[in-house]
Design an enzyme around this catalytic site. Structure first.
Site, PDB file in Angstrom:
ATOM      1  N   PRO A   2       0.833  -1.220   0.000  1.00 58.76           N
ATOM      2  CG  PRO A   2      -0.641  -1.513   1.759  1.00 58.76           C
ATOM      3  CD  PRO A   2       0.660  -2.014   1.205  1.00 58.76           C
ATOM      4  CD  GLU A   3       3.437   2.822  -4.106  1.00 60.06           C
ATOM      5  OE1 GLU A   3       3.474   3.976  -4.563  1.00 60.06           O
ATOM      6  OE2 GLU A   3       3.889   1.837  -4.714  1.00 60.06           O
ATOM      7  CG  HIS A  91      -3.022 -14.275   8.069  1.00 62.25           C
ATOM      8  ND1 HIS A  91      -2.019 -15.061   8.595  1.00 62.25           N
ATOM      9  CD2 HIS A  91      -3.419 -14.901   6.937  1.00 62.25           C
ATOM     10  CE1 HIS A  91      -1.805 -16.089   7.799  1.00 62.25           C
ATOM     11  NE2 HIS A  91      -2.648 -16.031   6.790  1.00 62.25           N
ATOM     12  NE  ARG A 110       5.452 -11.358   2.649  1.00 64.39           N
ATOM     13  CZ  ARG A 110       6.282 -10.982   1.682  1.00 64.39           C
ATOM     14  NH1 ARG A 110       5.802 -10.504   0.553  1.00 64.39           N
ATOM     15  NH2 ARG A 110       7.584 -11.082   1.841  1.00 64.39           N
ATOM     16  NE  ARG A 153      27.680  12.623  -5.806  1.00 65.14           N
ATOM     17  CZ  ARG A 153      28.976  12.626  -5.512  1.00 65.14           C
ATOM     18  NH1 ARG A 153      29.868  12.495  -6.470  1.00 65.14           N
ATOM     19  NH2 ARG A 153      29.379  12.740  -4.270  1.00 65.14           N
TER      20      ARG A 153
END
Ligand SMILES: [Zn+2]
Length: 273
Positions: A2-3, A91, A110, A153
């Protein structure tokens, strides 16, 4: 994983369902998450109402009276709102039972996610929240990129994943924004012209806004997710992410994958320079 758009979608759907509702009971599982589930701390929310649910980067911040909570979904975590008599998926590590026979479940196969409760006064200072960069939908993205280009960089894709530069961008939307801006993921951020950085800043905002809007459409259709339904993730049309070997939608060239910093970057070798 998820973002920002997925976490924002979760925030909106949980808010619609449970904001202002009182917690009647809490159940905590015994399996270890990325951070321990403190049963005693979580029991402090019993009798309190969910007063606010905010997002900072990929973190959710909840306030229940004097008690605060930070939730991170990790790789596979989700928050599910369901009726209390519904089937609980495997879960399920944490359940907040609310008035009205509904419950909020933290489900994470997880277990890279976490859900920690604490005094509400400690929320804003909770590490790593103070270290996060600006919010890409509200803050000055271009200024953040220009500052990063002056001191770093590293490949630009890796810089976009650095939560201290921008909060909430992950691999999917970093790859998508770079494709839209015509910039190769491996290009050192220090070697991108100001004009192209400005294009990248615009692309990041556009990609994230579109994804949030797509999640919102799901919400309008379904309200909160009931019983054993998945959280309301959306099917955004991805241009490059996960599309190795498929044709670029702009030019038809085969999309390539390259591992940068241990994670795959997807790009079009023709459109992106
Ligand atoms: Zn292309």
């Amino acid at each position: 994983m998820p973002e920002l758009p997925e976490v924002e979608t979760v925030r909106r759907s949980v808010s619609v369902a449970l904001l202002g509702c009182r917690v009647e009971d809490v159940e905590t599982g015994s399996l270890k998450l990325r951070l321990p589930l403190d049963a005693e701390q979580w029991r402090q929310v019993i009798g309190q109402r969910l007063e606010s649910l905010d997002r900072r980067g990929k973190y959710l911040l909840a306030r229940f009276g004097d008690v605060g909570a930070v939730v991170h979904l990790g790789m596979t975590g989700r928050l599910q709102v369901a009726y209390s008599d519904g089937f609980r998926p495997p879960h399920t590590h944490l359940v907040l039972r609310f008035e009205g026979d509904r419950e909020l479940r933290f489900v994470d196969p997880r277990r890279f996610g976490f859900a920690v409760a604490m005094p509400a006064t400690e929320l804003d200072g909770y590490a790593p929240l103070p270290q996060l960069g600006p919010e890409p939908l509200e803050g000055d993205v271009l200024a953040a990129l220009v500052a990063a280009a002056r001191r770093l960089r590293a490949p630009v894709r890796n810089v976009l994943l650095d939560q201290r530069v921008l909060a909430g961008v992950g691999n999917i939307y970093a790859c998508e924004a770079l494709h839209r801006a015509g910039i190769r993921p491996a290009r050192p951020v220090s070697r991108i012209s100001p004009a192209r950085l400005a294009r990248l800043a615009d692309s990041i905002g556009a990609v994230l806004r579109e994804a949030v809007a797509a999640g919102g459409t799901t919400l309008a259709d379904g309200g909160f997710t009931a019983s054993d339904g998945q959280a309301g993730y959306f099917a955004v049309q991805l241009a490059v992410y996960g599309r190795e070997g498929l044709a670029c939608g702009k030019c038809g060239t085969a999309i390539r994958r390259r591992v940068l910093g241990g994670r795959s970057a997807f790009f079009c070798p023709s459109c992106q320079r």
